[in-house]
Scaffold this active site. Structure first.
Site, PDB file in Angstrom:
ATOM      1  N   ASP A  67       0.818  -1.217   0.000  1.00 51.34           N
ATOM      2  CA  ASP A  67       0.000   0.000   0.000  1.00 51.34           C
ATOM      3  C   ASP A  67       0.849   1.263   0.000  1.00 51.34           C
ATOM      4  O   ASP A  67       2.070   1.210   0.167  1.00 51.34           O
ATOM      5  CB  ASP A  67      -0.959  -0.003   1.211  1.00 51.34           C
ATOM      6  CG  ASP A  67      -0.255  -0.344   2.532  1.00 51.34           C
ATOM      7  OD1 ASP A  67       0.998  -0.336   2.565  1.00 51.34           O
ATOM      8  OD2 ASP A  67      -0.946  -0.612   3.514  1.00 51.34           O
ATOM      9  N   GLU A 143      -9.450  -1.727   5.325  1.00 44.62           N
ATOM     10  CA  GLU A 143     -10.125  -1.407   6.582  1.00 44.62           C
ATOM     11  C   GLU A 143     -11.301  -2.366   6.786  1.00 44.62           C
ATOM     12  O   GLU A 143     -11.717  -3.054   5.837  1.00 44.62           O
ATOM     13  CB  GLU A 143     -10.631   0.045   6.512  1.00 44.62           C
ATOM     14  CG  GLU A 143      -9.522   1.083   6.366  1.00 44.62           C
ATOM     15  CD  GLU A 143      -8.778   1.389   7.675  1.00 44.62           C
ATOM     16  OE1 GLU A 143      -8.675   0.498   8.541  1.00 44.62           O
ATOM     17  OE2 GLU A 143      -8.288   2.518   7.807  1.00 44.62           O
TER      18      GLU A 143
HETATM   19  C1  GLP Z   1      -0.060   0.573   8.463  1.00 44.47           C
HETATM   20  C2  GLP Z   1       0.088  -0.323   7.250  1.00 44.47           C
HETATM   21  C3  GLP Z   1      -0.275  -1.729   7.582  1.00 44.47           C
HETATM   22  C4  GLP Z   1       0.410  -2.165   8.851  1.00 44.47           C
HETATM   23  C5  GLP Z   1      -0.033  -1.308   9.987  1.00 44.47           C
HETATM   24  C6  GLP Z   1       0.577  -1.683  11.320  1.00 44.47           C
HETATM   25  O1  GLP Z   1      -1.347   1.018   8.659  1.00 44.47           O
HETATM   26  N1  GLP Z   1      -0.685   0.112   6.138  1.00 44.47           N
HETATM   27  O2  GLP Z   1       0.092  -2.565   6.497  1.00 44.47           O
HETATM   28  O3  GLP Z   1       0.105  -3.497   9.133  1.00 44.47           O
HETATM   29  O4  GLP Z   1       0.391  -0.002   9.661  1.00 44.47           O
HETATM   30  O5  GLP Z   1       1.594  -0.823  11.632  1.00 44.47           O
HETATM   31  P1  GLP Z   1       2.565  -0.972  12.827  1.00 44.47           P
HETATM   32  O6  GLP Z   1       3.476  -2.093  12.498  1.00 44.47           O
HETATM   33  O7  GLP Z   1       3.271   0.352  12.846  1.00 44.47           O
HETATM   34  O8  GLP Z   1       1.763  -1.221  14.036  1.00 44.47           O
END
Ligand code: GLP
Length: 245
Positions: A67, A143
């Site tokens: 993404d 989401e």
């Molecule tokens: C973002 C990404 C996700 C990821 C999530 C968790 O929103 N788009 O792919 O899984 O963050 O992030 P973190 O590892 O910082 O908790």
């Protein structure tokens, strides 16, 4: 589903990096699906260490990220392109031309989604897709209520996600994008292997809903359980809402 629970977050990162390295050594032309977020940083740090100290070679591999934020160009400090360049691509021997992320500046997100899906198809599909999970259960930026047959597309970010990630934008919600472009659930499920990583108590509820609750659109991660090669690596904090096994 294959679940491994490690005592510490550091162990999760080492194990995940080792799994990726094993696949890469077995298939140097591996097509990797990559993810961003704080949970991924120690995994990439370990892959960089393996490259430098153990000769782990990325020269023939290709990558597709899950993404990107809409409206952020590749050089924006919070762009996922920038994150990937900083944490992995610029530190190993992968060819930059072989690294792909959706274009957050594309004027037509539907067309960009189709272009990205075509690139993945032309590469022969993704061999191993690395995944994190959001506190609200999002996978990539799928989401809650994302359709099981969704493909790469533009999506509005929920208030929960914007709060969760605002820290990366200096805690300023006003600077945090409202939209993103993400691989869909169907795109992710087409990868030949999935590896979901979760660390920390803040992920405990989301992880339990994804791998132990009812399969529901409310919990996008629960769709992953339909995949025949679905691995999960969590630390004890993230696994704390799961029943004892
Ligand atoms: C973002 C990404 C996700 C990821 C999530 C968790 O929103 N788009 O792919 O899984 O963050 O992030 P973190 O590892 O910082 O908790």
């Amino acid at each position: 589903m294959d679940l491994v629970v490690c005592p510490q977050a550091e162990d999760v990162a080492l194990l995940a990096a080792r799994r990726i390295a094993e696949r890469l050594r077995a298939t140097p032309s591996l097509v990797l699906g990559l993810a961003t977020g704080r949970s991924m940083e120690p995994i990439y740090a370990e892959l960089v260490r393996m490259h430098r100290q153990e000769g782990l070679c990325f020269a023939q591999c290709r990558s597709f990220n899950l993404d990107e934020y809409a409206g952020l160009g590749p050089d924006h400090p919070n762009a996922y392109r920038r994150y990937m360049n900083d944490h992995l691509f610029a530190q190993v021997d992968i060819a930059m031309a072989n690294t792909q992320l959706p274009d957050g500046l594309a004027p037509d997100m539907a067309a960009e989604g189709q272009r990205y899906e075509a690139l993945i198809r032309e590469a022969g599909g993704i061999d191993l897709q690395l995944l994190g999970i959001g506190e609200n259960g999002h996978v990539g930026f799928n989401e809650p209520m994302s359709a099981v047959d969704s493909r790469t597309r533009g999506i509005g970010l929920t208030p929960e996600t914007r709060h969760q990630n605002a820290g990366m934008f200096g805690g300023d919600l006003g600077r945090m994008p409202t939209r993103a472009i993400t691989m869909g659930i169907a795109t992710i499920l087409e990868a030949r292997e999935l590896l979901l990583v979760a660390t920390g108590a803040a992920k405990a509820a989301a992880l339990a809903e994804a791998i132990d609750g009812p399969v529901s659109l409310r919990h996008p991660g629960s769709a992953l359980r339909g995949h025949p090669r679905f691995g999960v690596i969590a630390d004890t904090d993230a696994a704390s809402h799961l029943p004892a096994r």
